[in-house]
Structures are given as C-alpha cells and as structure tokens.
Write an enzyme that holds these catalytic residues in place. Structure first.
Site, PDB file in Angstrom:
ATOM      1  N   ASP A  35      -3.646   0.068  -0.692  1.00 54.13           N
ATOM      2  CA  ASP A  35      -4.088   0.946   0.241  1.00 54.13           C
ATOM      3  C   ASP A  35      -5.046  -0.152   0.749  1.00 54.13           C
ATOM      4  OD1 ASP A  35      -5.558   2.687   1.548  1.00 54.13           O
ATOM      5  OD2 ASP A  35      -6.299   3.608   0.406  1.00 54.13           O
ATOM      6  N   LYS A  52      -8.882   3.176  11.974  1.00 48.91           N
ATOM      7  CA  LYS A  52      -9.609   2.131  11.467  1.00 48.91           C
ATOM      8  C   LYS A  52      -9.982   1.213  12.162  1.00 48.91           C
ATOM      9  CE  LYS A  52     -10.120   4.483   6.772  1.00 48.91           C
ATOM     10  NZ  LYS A  52     -11.191   5.803   7.195  1.00 48.91           N
ATOM     11  N   TRP A  82     -11.125   6.500  -3.516  1.00 40.83           N
ATOM     12  CA  TRP A  82     -10.127   6.364  -2.273  1.00 40.83           C
ATOM     13  C   TRP A  82      -9.042   5.910  -3.619  1.00 40.83           C
ATOM     14  CZ3 TRP A  82      -8.769   9.564   1.083  1.00 40.83           C
ATOM     15  CH2 TRP A  82      -9.871  10.288   2.478  1.00 40.83           C
TER      16      TRP A  82
HETATM   17  N1  PMP Z   1      -7.391   4.446   1.495  1.00 40.66           N
HETATM   18  C1  PMP Z   1      -8.689   4.624   2.194  1.00 40.66           C
HETATM   19  C2  PMP Z   1      -9.404   4.091   1.573  1.00 40.66           C
HETATM   20  C3  PMP Z   1      -9.305   5.971   3.144  1.00 40.66           C
HETATM   21  O1  PMP Z   1     -10.671   5.004   3.363  1.00 40.66           O
HETATM   22  C4  PMP Z   1      -8.617   6.858   3.746  1.00 40.66           C
HETATM   23  C5  PMP Z   1      -9.290   7.615   5.223  1.00 40.66           C
HETATM   24  N2  PMP Z   1     -10.727   7.568   4.475  1.00 40.66           N
HETATM   25  C6  PMP Z   1      -7.266   7.225   2.727  1.00 40.66           C
HETATM   26  C7  PMP Z   1      -6.913   6.281   2.187  1.00 40.66           C
HETATM   27  C8  PMP Z   1      -6.641   8.271   3.566  1.00 40.66           C
HETATM   28  O2  PMP Z   1      -6.592   7.788   5.293  1.00 40.66           O
HETATM   29  P1  PMP Z   1      -6.077   9.706   5.503  1.00 40.66           P
HETATM   30  O3  PMP Z   1      -6.929  10.336   6.191  1.00 40.66           O
HETATM   31  O4  PMP Z   1      -5.287   8.514   6.485  1.00 40.66           O
HETATM   32  O5  PMP Z   1      -4.659   9.801   4.538  1.00 40.66           O
END
Ligand code: PMP
Length: 363
Positions: A174, A198, A105
C-alpha cells in the site's frame, strides 16, 4: 507572503493540496477541453479524447516510476480500501498472506485480509503506538505465504519505510500516501496500490501496478469488478472509470516530470520535512515527535505539545496564519502536518517559524 488566489497552506491528509498550475490548467480547459467542445467530465469514456487522456496518464506514470513492461497499470475505483479486499480475493489462491502491521492503515489491511482468507500478522508495532518500524529484511515470514503485505507510509502515525524492501517473497504494498514522492524500484514489488487523493490527484481513481504473473492467480469466473485480470484485459475501461480523477492525475504526473521527476521531487520533499522536524528538535522540551527518528515520515509529520489545551491553541493560532488542517488524528493526538508533493515549501517554512514562536511564548 500571501498565496495565489488567497489560498491557505493546506496541511490536510488527503484529499489535499494540488499544484496551482494544474488547477489553473483544469480551470482553463474546464468548459471546452482542447477544442473538443466539452469538458472531460462530459465526454464518453469510450471516445478517442478520453482514450488519449487515460493512455497519457498511464504513459507518464510508467515513465515517472520506471514501471517495467511486465507490469499492468490499472486505474480502478473503491479507494485503497477496496484493494485491501481485492488483493486477497485475487491473490490468495486458497493460501495465506503475511502482514506487517505498522500503523492504522496496515492494521486495516490485515483486518480486511483476515475477512477474506488466511492472514497472519508477522509484526505489530502497537506496543509503542506505532512509532517505529521493523527491518523488513529480518522478519520471519511464513514459508509459502501467498504474499507479504506492508504499507510504505503510515498516514496517521507518520512513520515511513525508507528504501525498497529486498525480499524474496511476493510483496504487495500500500503506497497510498507516498507514491510518486520519491523514486522506487518497482521490480521489488509484485503489486503496488494507492488512492489518488494524496500525491496524484483528486479522489476517485485508485492506481494498481501489478506484475502480470499475478494475474493468473485470480479464480476463474470471478466477480468482474473485483477481477484484476479482467480489469487488465480491458485497460481500466471495463466499466466507466473515474474519468475526471484520471485526467487530473495525468496532469499531476506531467507537473512532476516538468519539475525533474521523482529524484527532484524527493529532494524538495526532504527539505520540506526537514524544516518542520528541525523545528520540533530545536524545541524538544516543548514538542515531542511521535515517530522514532529513523522512521520519520517525509509526508506526514506528527508531533505532540505538552497538553490538549496548548494543542488546541496551536491549531487555532495557526489557522489565523492560514496554516490549515494541522490537527492530528484522534488516535495519535497532537499535530499532523501532511506535506505531500504539491504542498508548497514556503508553507513548511512558515509553519516552522510559527512553531518556534509558539514554543517561546508558551514553553
Ligand atoms: N492506506 C493508506 C496508507 C491511507 O493513507 C489511506 C487513506 N488515508 C487508505 C489506505 C485508504 O484509502 P481510501 O480512502 O482511498 O480507501
């Protein structure tokens, strides 16, 4: 022990389990929310009912996290992914940002940041497939970096920073997969963002907690939907927000408050993760944890079995016991048990017992 409503133990990485009591409240209010004569899905986002819902959600999040008054709380759309683009668009001001790459991520954050403007990777854990973390306090950051970006919890690799960073830099973080799972000192961050799906509620809303000083960095005459300043001025209601997601997030915040707040949920989360890591460590000839011990995530427990065949058999047998969603992400392989706030402690105990049995039978 069977689960209410014949539900499974849902180890999905997100969207994922929500608290049953919250789902029951949503069900009970679905057709006629608090005597309004309509559901939350049907009410105007400009009406007094929804204004109250969004204000309550924000107030509860502020109380839970102890968010200082100098920070704005926004409920936006586009997921955490859009924040990877919006943050540099608003905050770079022609400069460059530093990125700490600790997993899939934060790597995406860095890549998306690079598309917008200056972006420098100051640490990358690729060499050991993102199983360890750096000490954020001893990395070398660029002088004059617009901000330093990192990800508290890597959902795919299962590594998590423990404790808040103590950096002089402007920190953009994030927190998608561990927000409201433990206390944080918000003042250590200039901006925090997280998708709802989450630890907070159903997919749709993205929470942005941003220090008001940062709002001055947004260029003049900017794209309205991507403009933090405009969104803040309009209290998340510049356009139609993700009403239903915000509503459920508000109920989940209340659920956490009623449990005793973030310290209380942290204690539960620690016990849950420990039950599974203990099962990994007690059978270390059979299971191999992905993360280094000090970097282990309390939210996403990742480990491998000796072969793909055994992994498939594990997932299949677990499913028969209503342990659902355990297959790891393809980039890491093995098993991933995502055990966010609402995941029941009982499910971690059932998984740990199953792991012990499975290792004894197949080891
Ligand atoms: N950052 C992290 C740490 C994530 O776990 C996720 C989704 N699993 C995202 C960003 C992306 O999130 P979204 O699907 O809400 O765009």
């Amino acid at each position: 022990m069977s689960q209410p409503y014949d539900r499974v133990f849902n180890f999905s990485a997100g969207p994922c389990t929500l608290p049953v009591s919250v789902l029951e409240e949503v069900r009970d209010d679905l057709l006629n929310w608090k005597g309004s004569g309509m559901s939350v899905m049907e009410m105007s986002h400009r009406g007094k009912h929804f204004e109250g819902i969004v204000a309550a959600a924000e107030a509860r999040l502020r109380a839970l996290m102890g968010i200082p008054n100098a920070y704005k709380v926004l409920f936006l759309q586009g997921g955490a992914s859009l924040q990877n683009t919006m943050a540099p668009m608003n905050l770079l001001a022609g400069g460059s940002a530093d990125y700490v790459v600790t997993g899939a991520w934060s790597k995406k954050s860095f890549e998306m940041g690079s598309l917008v403007g200056g972006a420098k990777c100051v640490w990358d854990g690729k060499a050991n497939n993102y199983s360890s973390l750096p000490d954020l306090g001893s990395l070398e950051y660029s002088a004059g970096a617009a901000y330093v970006h990192f990800t508290t919890n890597e959902t795919i690799h299962g590594v998590q920073f423990h404790g808040d960073p103590k950096l002089r830099a402007t920190v953009v973080c994030d927190m998608s997969s561990d927000i409201v799972s433990r206390p944080v000192d918000v003042s250590r961050y200039a901006m925090i963002y997280a998708g709802a799906q989450k630890n907070m509620g159903p997919a749709g809303a993205t929470v942005v907690i941003i220090h008001e000083d940062l709002l001055a960095r947004t260029p003049e005459k900017f794209h309205p939907m991507l403009d933090y300043r405009l969104q803040a001025e309009n209290g998340s209601l510049y356009n139609t927000p993700p009403c239903f997601s915000i509503y459920v997030c508000g109920l989940v915040y209340k659920w956490i408050q009623d449990l005793g707040g973030l310290s209380a949920i942290q204690a539960i989360n620690e016990r849950k993760a420990k039950a599974i890591y203990d099962a990994v460590d007690a059978n270390s000839g059979f299971y191999q944890a992905h993360a280094q011990p000090e970097a282990r995530s309390q939210m996403n427990v990742t480990f491998r079995l000796p072969s793909d065949e055994l992994t498939d058999a594990f997932v299949k047998e677990a499913k028969a016991l209503k342990l659902d969603g355990l297959k790891g992400h393809r980039s890491v392989g093995g098993i991933r048990a995502s055990i966010y706030n609402a995941f029941p402690e009982e499910g971690c105990k059932v998984l740990a017992a199953f792991m012990k049995e499975f290792a004894a039978k197949n080891g």
